[in-house]
Design an enzyme around this catalytic site. Structure first.
Site, short mmCIF file in Angstrom:
data_model
loop_
_atom_site.label_atom_id
_atom_site.label_comp_id
_atom_site.label_asym_id
_atom_site.label_seq_id
_atom_site.Cartn_x
_atom_site.Cartn_y
_atom_site.Cartn_z
N LYS A 51 0.84 -1.21 0.00
CA LYS A 51 0.00 0.00 0.00
C LYS A 51 0.87 1.25 0.00
O LYS A 51 0.58 2.22 -0.70
CB LYS A 51 -0.96 -0.02 1.20
CG LYS A 51 -2.08 -1.06 1.05
CD LYS A 51 -2.86 -1.29 2.34
CE LYS A 51 -3.84 -2.44 2.15
NZ LYS A 51 -4.53 -2.83 3.39
N GLN A 95 -4.76 -2.11 9.65
CA GLN A 95 -4.55 -3.38 8.95
C GLN A 95 -5.08 -4.54 9.80
O GLN A 95 -4.79 -4.63 10.99
CB GLN A 95 -3.05 -3.56 8.65
CG GLN A 95 -2.73 -4.78 7.82
CD GLN A 95 -3.37 -4.73 6.43
OE1 GLN A 95 -3.37 -3.72 5.76
NE2 GLN A 95 -3.94 -5.86 6.01
N ASP A 118 -11.40 2.57 4.23
CA ASP A 118 -11.79 1.18 3.97
C ASP A 118 -13.31 1.02 3.97
O ASP A 118 -13.82 -0.05 3.65
CB ASP A 118 -11.18 0.25 5.04
CG ASP A 118 -9.80 -0.28 4.65
OD1 ASP A 118 -9.54 -0.38 3.44
OD2 ASP A 118 -9.01 -0.58 5.56
#
Ligand code: NAD
Length: 285
Positions: A51, A95, A118
């Site tokens: 990322k 994460q 997200d």
């Protein structure tokens, strides 16, 4: 036809790079993504490193906060609250998986919705379900872009999804149901308790597999001419990556199919970049 997710991702990343440059010039602001990683899970470290690299390539700044595995829920909440208050941070991602000491849903609920790139916060999930999204969840968003850019019609099509996770199956169903250009589909969501699974998957014009079991979808489960989207990322004992679909035997009967690797995976990270750019614009308004 093999649906080349890598190529589509590269096209979209080019568009994002141009838009980031234009936005920086106009506003003087660089979009910033903060990634929080707890513990030493090697797969999580690889995902976050990917990322970071993707951010760099399009001109988005990334900050990685590596916390020890012993971090508890309240400590992590405090870190997120600091990021929420930091006007120099536009997008926040935590994460997953988190160590057992951290309560995942509580953590994700703390991320301020306008930085929740997200799209896991209940407010953002609600907005997606109402068809007025602030952010779209990255993997289903990537699949929508792939279908759109290959000109694959979804309106009136029967889409069968295998898997009902909050990250793929459920939001995918909600998004393809909306009255949008890549929507208006008839949706069946199946899962581990579904009876006669193959009877349902055989009816799919578009079959989306998000199970996490290598080669779970076999050729006898697929209608001739169906579009098959493989979300699965499974590491085999020989170290190779394999999808949830038996690609070799299904490719000859499908009208279009995504490979693994090189299908949905590159698009997921790409849509995270797009969401971060959107977050920067929202947060500096
Ligand atoms: P998950 O474990 O949260 O969900 C799996 C789903 O599969 C569950 O809803 C379960 O009911 C269903 N399932 C399990 N066994 C089944 C069976 N026998 N019959 C029917 N359904 C069954 O997984 P997830 O997070 O949705 O991920 C699924 C896969 O996709 C994994 O391999 C994951 O690594 C991968 N993934 C890839 C990306 C990407 O960017 N390509 C993103 C997210 C997840």
């Amino acid at each position: 036809m093999i649906l080349d997710g890598k190529k589509i991702a590269s096209d979209i990343r080019g568009e994002i790079r141009d838009e980031v440059a234009r936005y920086k010039l106009q506003s003087g602001i660089s979009p910033v993504l903060a990634a929080v990683i707890v513990g030493e899970d090697p797969a999580s470290k690889i995902y976050v490193a990917n990322k970071e690299k993707a951010c760099r390539e399009v001109g988005i700044e990334s900050r990685v906060l590596q916390l020890p595995a012993s971090t508890g829920t309240s400590d992590l909440v405090r870190v997120i609250e600091q990021l929420n208050d930091d006007v120099g941070v536009h997008g926040i991602l935590v994460q997953r998986p988190l160590p057992t000491g951290c309560e995942e849903s509580m953590i994700l609920d703390v991320i301020v919705p306008c930085k929740d790139v997200d799209a896991f916060h209940p407010e953002n999930v609600g907005l997606v379900s109402q068809g007025r999204p602030r952010f779209l969840p990255c993997t289903p968003y990537g699949i929508q872009e792939l279908l759109f850019r290959y000109g694959i019609e979804t309106a009136g099509q029967h889409v069968v999804i295998i898997g009902r996770s909050d990250i793929v199956g459920k939001p995918m169903g909600l998004m393809l149901l909306q009255k949008t250009k890549v929507g208006n589909a008839t949706i069946t969501i199946t899962h581990s308790h579904t009876k006669e699974l193959a009877l349902l998957t055989k009816q799919a014009d578009i079959l989306i597999a998000a199970i996490g079991i290598p080669k779970f979808v076999t050729a006898d489960m697929v209608k001739r001419g169906a579009v098959v989207i493989d979300v699965g990322i499974n590491r085999l004992p020989n170290g190779k990556i394999c999808g949830d679909v038996d690609f070799d035997n299904i490719e000859p009967i499908a009208s279009a199919i995504t490979p693994v690797p090189g299908g949905v995976g590159p698009l997921t990270v790409t849509m995270l970049l797009l969401n971060t750019l959107t977050a920067a614009k929202l947060n500096t308004k």
